[in-house]
Design a protein around this motif. Sequence first.
Motif, short mmCIF file in Angstrom:
data_model
loop_
_atom_site.label_atom_id
_atom_site.label_comp_id
_atom_site.label_asym_id
_atom_site.label_seq_id
_atom_site.Cartn_x
_atom_site.Cartn_y
_atom_site.Cartn_z
N UNK A 36 0.84 -1.19 0.00
CA UNK A 36 0.00 0.00 0.00
C UNK A 36 0.88 1.24 0.00
N UNK A 37 0.27 2.42 -0.25
CA UNK A 37 1.03 3.65 -0.44
C UNK A 37 1.85 4.01 0.79
N UNK A 38 1.29 3.90 1.99
CA UNK A 38 2.01 4.31 3.19
C UNK A 38 3.23 3.46 3.48
N UNK A 39 3.30 2.26 2.93
CA UNK A 39 4.46 1.39 3.14
C UNK A 39 5.52 1.58 2.05
N UNK A 40 5.28 2.51 1.12
CA UNK A 40 6.26 2.75 0.07
C UNK A 40 7.07 4.02 0.32
N UNK A 41 6.90 4.64 1.49
CA UNK A 41 7.71 5.81 1.81
C UNK A 41 9.14 5.37 2.16
N UNK A 42 10.15 6.22 1.90
CA UNK A 42 11.53 5.83 2.20
C UNK A 42 11.76 5.64 3.70
N UNK A 43 12.58 4.66 4.03
CA UNK A 43 13.01 4.38 5.40
C UNK A 43 14.47 4.85 5.51
N UNK A 44 14.69 5.98 6.18
CA UNK A 44 16.02 6.60 6.24
C UNK A 44 16.80 6.01 7.40
N UNK A 45 18.04 5.54 7.12
CA UNK A 45 18.89 4.92 8.14
C UNK A 45 20.28 5.52 8.16
N UNK A 46 20.49 6.67 7.50
CA UNK A 46 21.84 7.22 7.34
C UNK A 46 22.46 7.70 8.64
N UNK A 47 21.70 7.83 9.71
CA UNK A 47 22.22 8.35 10.97
C UNK A 47 22.66 7.24 11.93
N UNK A 48 22.73 6.01 11.44
CA UNK A 48 23.19 4.88 12.24
C UNK A 48 24.51 4.35 11.67
N UNK B 185 16.04 2.60 2.69
CA UNK B 185 15.32 1.41 2.22
C UNK B 185 13.96 1.88 1.70
N UNK B 186 13.54 1.34 0.56
CA UNK B 186 12.26 1.74 0.00
C UNK B 186 11.65 0.60 -0.81
N UNK B 187 10.35 0.45 -0.69
CA UNK B 187 9.59 -0.51 -1.49
C UNK B 187 9.09 0.19 -2.74
N UNK B 188 9.35 -0.42 -3.90
CA UNK B 188 9.00 0.18 -5.19
C UNK B 188 8.24 -0.84 -6.02
N UNK B 189 7.08 -0.43 -6.53
CA UNK B 189 6.31 -1.32 -7.41
C UNK B 189 7.01 -1.49 -8.75
N UNK B 190 7.01 -2.72 -9.23
CA UNK B 190 7.54 -3.04 -10.56
C UNK B 190 6.53 -3.92 -11.28
N UNK B 191 5.49 -3.28 -11.82
CA UNK B 191 4.43 -4.05 -12.45
C UNK B 191 3.68 -4.88 -11.44
N UNK B 192 3.65 -6.19 -11.64
CA UNK B 192 3.00 -7.09 -10.68
C UNK B 192 3.94 -7.55 -9.58
N UNK B 193 5.16 -7.06 -9.57
CA UNK B 193 6.15 -7.44 -8.55
C UNK B 193 6.45 -6.24 -7.66
N UNK B 194 7.25 -6.52 -6.62
CA UNK B 194 7.63 -5.48 -5.66
C UNK B 194 9.12 -5.59 -5.39
N UNK B 195 9.83 -4.44 -5.49
CA UNK B 195 11.26 -4.40 -5.21
C UNK B 195 11.51 -3.77 -3.85
N UNK B 196 12.42 -4.39 -3.07
CA UNK B 196 12.96 -3.74 -1.88
C UNK B 196 14.33 -3.20 -2.28
N UNK B 197 14.44 -1.88 -2.41
CA UNK B 197 15.66 -1.23 -2.86
C UNK B 197 16.43 -0.72 -1.64
N UNK B 198 17.69 -1.15 -1.51
CA UNK B 198 18.55 -0.76 -0.39
C UNK B 198 19.70 0.07 -0.95
N UNK B 199 19.75 1.34 -0.57
CA UNK B 199 20.84 2.21 -1.00
C UNK B 199 21.98 2.12 0.01
#
Length: 222
Positions: free
Chosen positions: A126-138, A145-159
């Motif tokens: 859902x939309x509220x779970x696709x907001x970025x999760x900022x961890x740069x201060x640890x 970390x961010x969840x991104x829709x890719x068609x019928x799939x879902x990517x967990x992108x870790x920068x």
Amino acid sequence: MRPPRYLPVLFSMALGAAPSLALAQSAPAAPAAPKAAPAQATTAPAPAKAPAAGAPPAARQRPGRARKPKKADDLAGRPVATFPGFRMLPTGGSRVFVQIHGGKVDVAESKAAGRLVYRMKGAGAIQTNRFPLVTAFFATPVTQVQLVDQGNDLDMVIDLRAQTEATYRVIETEQGVVIQVDFPPFVPDQGAAAQPDGARQRAVRRTISQEPGSSDEGSSEL
């Protein structure tokens, strides 16, 4: 033949009445009195009725707003990522994880410069779970970390802020699966460690984290 005795008397009376008759004929006629205007019927407005004791005040009528039609739930029947999470481990390392409810999914890992991507086949969020999760201060190589829709799939992108080794595993649960990605201990540079506390607190408030079945003590979570 003598005239009758009453003729002189009649003649004198006629001469006396002539001036009065002439004055009466020469005097202008008096104007007629104006007719009275007809009385206009007036109706006093009916007094407003006082509301009964204890009755609620009348609600003001406001123009109704047109409601947008709700979209069909396109996540029906699909596994759903409830939220991504992050935590520091007692060993000094860190962990990124995401819970999947509603079924099991296949996971494919891909690596690029400064980024890790874990594709969850057939999953959504859902939309509220696709907001970025900022961890740069640890003290972690993970910056976001961010969840991104890719068609019928879902990517967990870790920068990442630096190249590092990472290991992931998929844990089955009663509701679905949990995907964990673990990172070794990391010492950030002085520039990242010198960030103001206010900025760090704002980042922490924007994150959501909770890992089921975790019994590690002394760890900090987002």
